[in-house]
Design a protein around this motif. Structure first.
Motif, PDB file in Angstrom:
ATOM      1  N   ASN A 174       0.745  -1.183   0.032  1.00 47.36           N
ATOM      2  CA  ASN A 174      -0.010  -0.091   0.182  1.00 47.36           C
ATOM      3  C   ASN A 174       0.860   1.302  -0.016  1.00 47.36           C
ATOM      4  OD1 ASN A 174      -1.342  -2.209   1.672  1.00 47.36           O
ATOM      5  ND2 ASN A 174      -2.951  -1.088   0.617  1.00 47.36           N
ATOM      6  N   GLY A 175       1.981   1.215  -0.613  1.00 48.73           N
ATOM      7  CA  GLY A 175       2.887   2.307  -0.905  1.00 48.73           C
ATOM      8  C   GLY A 175       3.826   2.865   0.261  1.00 48.73           C
ATOM      9  N   VAL A 176       3.822   2.064   1.725  1.00 47.59           N
ATOM     10  CA  VAL A 176       4.521   2.462   2.725  1.00 47.59           C
ATOM     11  C   VAL A 176       5.695   1.388   2.749  1.00 47.59           C
ATOM     12  CG1 VAL A 176       2.706   3.592   3.667  1.00 47.59           C
ATOM     13  CG2 VAL A 176       3.108   1.128   4.281  1.00 47.59           C
ATOM     14  N   ILE A 177       6.715   1.623   3.526  1.00 47.47           N
ATOM     15  CA  ILE A 177       7.714   0.662   3.726  1.00 47.47           C
ATOM     16  C   ILE A 177       7.786   0.802   5.585  1.00 47.47           C
ATOM     17  CG2 ILE A 177      10.193   0.033   4.036  1.00 47.47           C
ATOM     18  CD1 ILE A 177       9.017  -0.596   1.272  1.00 47.47           C
ATOM     19  N   ALA A 178       7.382  -0.129   6.216  1.00 53.04           N
ATOM     20  CA  ALA A 178       6.939  -0.341   7.509  1.00 53.04           C
ATOM     21  C   ALA A 178       8.053  -0.813   8.474  1.00 53.04           C
ATOM     22  CB  ALA A 178       5.740  -1.214   7.809  1.00 53.04           C
ATOM     23  N   GLY A 179       8.423  -0.226   9.260  1.00 56.87           N
ATOM     24  CA  GLY A 179       9.436  -0.757  10.328  1.00 56.87           C
ATOM     25  C   GLY A 179       8.747  -1.854  11.280  1.00 56.87           C
ATOM     26  N   ARG A 180       7.561  -2.075  11.461  1.00 61.84           N
ATOM     27  CA  ARG A 180       6.963  -2.830  12.277  1.00 61.84           C
ATOM     28  C   ARG A 180       5.769  -2.967  11.569  1.00 61.84           C
ATOM     29  NH1 ARG A 180       9.920  -2.928  17.217  1.00 61.84           N
ATOM     30  NH2 ARG A 180      10.412  -0.699  18.028  1.00 61.84           N
ATOM     31  N   THR A 181       5.171  -4.298  11.640  1.00 62.63           N
ATOM     32  CA  THR A 181       3.749  -4.701  10.990  1.00 62.63           C
ATOM     33  C   THR A 181       3.086  -5.528  12.164  1.00 62.63           C
ATOM     34  OG1 THR A 181       4.565  -6.806  10.088  1.00 62.63           O
ATOM     35  CG2 THR A 181       4.933  -4.634   8.740  1.00 62.63           C
ATOM     36  N   MET A 182       1.767  -5.239  11.782  1.00 60.23           N
ATOM     37  CA  MET A 182       0.802  -6.155  12.618  1.00 60.23           C
ATOM     38  C   MET A 182       0.806  -7.445  12.230  1.00 60.23           C
ATOM     39  SD  MET A 182      -2.345  -7.626  11.648  1.00 60.23           S
ATOM     40  CE  MET A 182      -3.207  -6.608  10.620  1.00 60.23           C
ATOM     41  N   ARG A 226     -10.473  -1.584  15.586  1.00 59.21           N
ATOM     42  CA  ARG A 226      -9.172  -2.506  14.357  1.00 59.21           C
ATOM     43  C   ARG A 226      -8.040  -2.343  14.888  1.00 59.21           C
ATOM     44  NH1 ARG A 226      -9.103   2.102   9.358  1.00 59.21           N
ATOM     45  NH2 ARG A 226      -7.204   3.040  10.174  1.00 59.21           N
ATOM     46  N   GLN A 227      -7.273  -3.318  14.224  1.00 58.32           N
ATOM     47  CA  GLN A 227      -5.939  -3.285  14.237  1.00 58.32           C
ATOM     48  C   GLN A 227      -5.393  -2.178  13.262  1.00 58.32           C
ATOM     49  OE1 GLN A 227      -4.065  -7.342  15.525  1.00 58.32           O
ATOM     50  NE2 GLN A 227      -5.701  -7.649  13.802  1.00 58.32           N
ATOM     51  N   GLU A 228      -4.381  -1.506  13.594  1.00 54.93           N
ATOM     52  CA  GLU A 228      -3.565  -0.846  12.500  1.00 54.93           C
ATOM     53  C   GLU A 228      -2.745  -1.707  11.910  1.00 54.93           C
ATOM     54  OE1 GLU A 228      -4.201   2.171  11.695  1.00 54.93           O
ATOM     55  OE2 GLU A 228      -5.736   2.215  13.318  1.00 54.93           O
ATOM     56  N   VAL A 229      -2.221  -1.543  10.860  1.00 56.19           N
ATOM     57  CA  VAL A 229      -1.444  -2.456   9.996  1.00 56.19           C
ATOM     58  C   VAL A 229       0.024  -2.330   9.799  1.00 56.19           C
ATOM     59  CG1 VAL A 229      -1.359  -3.523   7.684  1.00 56.19           C
ATOM     60  CG2 VAL A 229      -3.369  -2.824   8.858  1.00 56.19           C
ATOM     61  N   PHE A 230       0.296  -1.098   9.433  1.00 54.81           N
ATOM     62  CA  PHE A 230       1.914  -0.671   9.312  1.00 54.81           C
ATOM     63  C   PHE A 230       2.189   0.405  10.218  1.00 54.81           C
ATOM     64  CE2 PHE A 230       0.583  -2.226   4.983  1.00 54.81           C
ATOM     65  CZ  PHE A 230       1.352  -3.490   5.010  1.00 54.81           C
ATOM     66  N   PHE A 231       3.390   0.352  10.654  1.00 53.30           N
ATOM     67  CA  PHE A 231       3.931   1.311  11.648  1.00 53.30           C
ATOM     68  C   PHE A 231       5.381   1.571  11.468  1.00 53.30           C
ATOM     69  CE2 PHE A 231       0.966  -1.475  13.580  1.00 53.30           C
ATOM     70  CZ  PHE A 231       0.006  -0.730  14.315  1.00 53.30           C
ATOM     71  N   ASP A 232       5.867   2.833  12.063  1.00 51.85           N
ATOM     72  CA  ASP A 232       7.354   3.127  12.110  1.00 51.85           C
ATOM     73  C   ASP A 232       7.876   2.530  13.405  1.00 51.85           C
ATOM     74  OD1 ASP A 232       6.508   5.014  14.360  1.00 51.85           O
ATOM     75  OD2 ASP A 232       6.824   6.592  13.293  1.00 51.85           O
ATOM     76  N   ASN A 234       8.310   3.428  16.180  1.00 51.69           N
ATOM     77  CA  ASN A 234       7.605   4.128  17.535  1.00 51.69           C
ATOM     78  C   ASN A 234       6.271   3.734  17.493  1.00 51.69           C
ATOM     79  OD1 ASN A 234      10.261   5.259  18.533  1.00 51.69           O
ATOM     80  ND2 ASN A 234       9.958   7.009  16.871  1.00 51.69           N
ATOM     81  N   TYR A 235       5.812   2.913  16.642  1.00 50.27           N
ATOM     82  CA  TYR A 235       4.213   2.498  16.840  1.00 50.27           C
ATOM     83  C   TYR A 235       3.325   3.725  16.064  1.00 50.27           C
ATOM     84  CZ  TYR A 235       5.671  -1.842  18.719  1.00 50.27           C
ATOM     85  OH  TYR A 235       6.179  -3.040  18.804  1.00 50.27           O
ATOM     86  N   ASN A 236       3.886   4.520  15.258  1.00 47.61           N
ATOM     87  CA  ASN A 236       3.094   5.234  14.793  1.00 47.61           C
ATOM     88  C   ASN A 236       2.432   4.809  13.627  1.00 47.61           C
ATOM     89  OD1 ASN A 236       3.298   7.776  16.440  1.00 47.61           O
ATOM     90  ND2 ASN A 236       5.407   7.852  15.460  1.00 47.61           N
ATOM     91  N   SER A 237       1.080   4.902  13.076  1.00 45.82           N
ATOM     92  CA  SER A 237       0.541   4.108  12.222  1.00 45.82           C
ATOM     93  C   SER A 237       0.766   5.049  10.713  1.00 45.82           C
ATOM     94  CB  SER A 237      -1.154   3.804  12.444  1.00 45.82           C
ATOM     95  OG  SER A 237      -1.673   3.367  11.304  1.00 45.82           O
TER      96      SER A 237
END
Length: 396
Positions: A174-182, A226-232, A234-237
């Motif tokens: 979805n166009g993001v690169i996540a540091g952490r994922t659900m 809901r759960q958020e999916v992709f995070f930096d 610091n857990y910012n969605s």
């Protein structure tokens, strides 16, 4: 209703899914073939994803538990031998991302998600084989995740062969690169749940409690239910995304974890969240006898994906068992009927379509087998539903 469903799940497992995956065994080069395209052409030289191999190992291990079919045991051993010989990095530890058809390394990325699925597979293979190597490898991968794939705040994602951090392009969408994922957190929890179920290791139990804390405090969004999916980090969605399939899958996998942990305080705190997830999914994503895929920035993706439907069948059945509300049992049966009509591919030599569009057609022509298309979701649906229906019938 449940008697008919039980027979249908048993027939689907024994009559379609098991025989199909038995035929994907590569008796020449080892492991299982990695690509069967939409037109049912087998690509013998395609890459072999290590996640695919782990999921096949998990599947045949559980198929043998249920069916006691020696061919399932043979296929499980075949997958285990390939994992031990080729998927594991004997120098740096951990599981590679993918291999060439001959078992040489293609992509040496070490992803936390991949390590977790290997644990999940190995501990289930250990249960049917008593092979000490499987348990030892599962424990070593647990230690690798805990020492190389996490920080004090939670689990990280992608690394190179030497476990130095790398860009998480494999589990970011979805166009993001996540540091952490659900998604990675969920499947670490899933793997650790079975590792704890078998070993009762207090260190694993401690990690499960930590994951449940992260889930309830960082991943779960109580305002949006809901759960958020992709995070930096610091857990910012990073994106307004609602993954309907992952939420319904989470609702029953977390409940399974709570059952295995048997911790009253955890259950009191977490079970209301999973109940809310299932109710919310029922209310907003269960449409046209099936489950929508996801919602990005308020726009629903109407594709019906094979794994989302399979997880919905189990998730709604779990909600019925928790609440006694018959609407969930009816919904589980309804989605199963949708799968039978539109997701199962009745062509000879095939299994399930990857997805169908809003007109219920497999217009994407995505492969029947590829590194992510596996017997894990639909096979697990059959295992879970067979056990759960029998429990309902016996009054448990």
């Amino acid at each position: 209703m449940v008697e008919t469903m039980l027979a249908e799940f048993e027939n689907e497992l024994k009559g379609r899914i098991v025989p199909f995956w038995e035929k994907m065994r590569d008796d020449e080069l080892g492991g299982f073939y990695g690509l069967l395209d939409f037109d049912l052409n087998l690509h013998r030289n395609a890459e072999k994803g290590c996640i695919l191999n782990s999921r096949i190992l998990w599947f045949f291990s559980n198929a043998y538990k249920l069916l006691k079919d020696e061919k399932c045991l043979s296929c499980a051993k075949w997958a285990f031998d390939f994992l031990e010989s080729h998927c594991l990095d004997k120098t740096n530890g951990g599981v590679f991302w993918s291999l060439n058809a001959d078992g040489t390394v293609l992509d040496s990325t070490k992803h936390t998600y991949n390590q977790a699925f290997a644990i999940y597979a190995l501990i289930n293979y250990y249960e049917i084989s008593n092979d000490a190597r499987a348990l030892e490898t599962a424990v070593s991968l647990f230690n690798i995740i805990e020492t190389k794939c996490r920080d004090k705040d939670g689990y990280l994602e992608s690394f190179n062969a030497e476990f130095k951090p790398s860009e998480n392009d494999k589990l970011s969408e979805n166009g993001v690169i996540a540091g952490r994922t659900m998604n990675t957190l969920l499947h670490v929890l899933e793997a650790y749940t079975d590792l704890y179920r078998v070993t009762k290791d207090s260190a694993v139990g401690k990690c499960l409690r930590f994951i449940l804390d992260v889930f309830s405090e960082k991943i779960w969004n109580p305002q949006k239910k809901r759960q958020e999916v992709f995070f930096d980090l610091n857990y910012n969605s990073l994106i307004d995304l609602y993954s309907y399939g992952h939420d319904i899958e989470t609702s029953w996998l977390v409940d399974k974890c709570l059952d295995v942990l048997d911790d009253a305080a955890c259950r009191e705190r977490i079970a209301p969240i999973t109940a809310c997830i299932a109710e919310q999914i029922y209310n907003i994503a269960y449409k046209d006898h099936s489950l929508l895929n996801e919602c990005e920035r308020g726009v629903d993706n109407t594709t019906r994906v094979w794994w989302v439907q399979a997880e919905t069948v189990v998730g709604f059945m779990n909600a019925y068992q928790k609440t006694g509300d018959k609407k969930f049992l009816d919904a589980s049966s309804d989605v199963w009927n949708y799968i039978k009509k539109y997701i199962i591919d009745v062509r000879e030599g095939s299994e399930w379509f990857w997805c169908v569009d809003k007109d219920r057609k497999p217009s994407s022509r995505q492969p029947i087998v590829e590194p992510w298309k596996c017997p894990y979701h639909n096979g697990r649906m059959c295992f879970e539903m067979i056990h759960r229906i029998k429990a309902v019938e016996s009054g448990k």
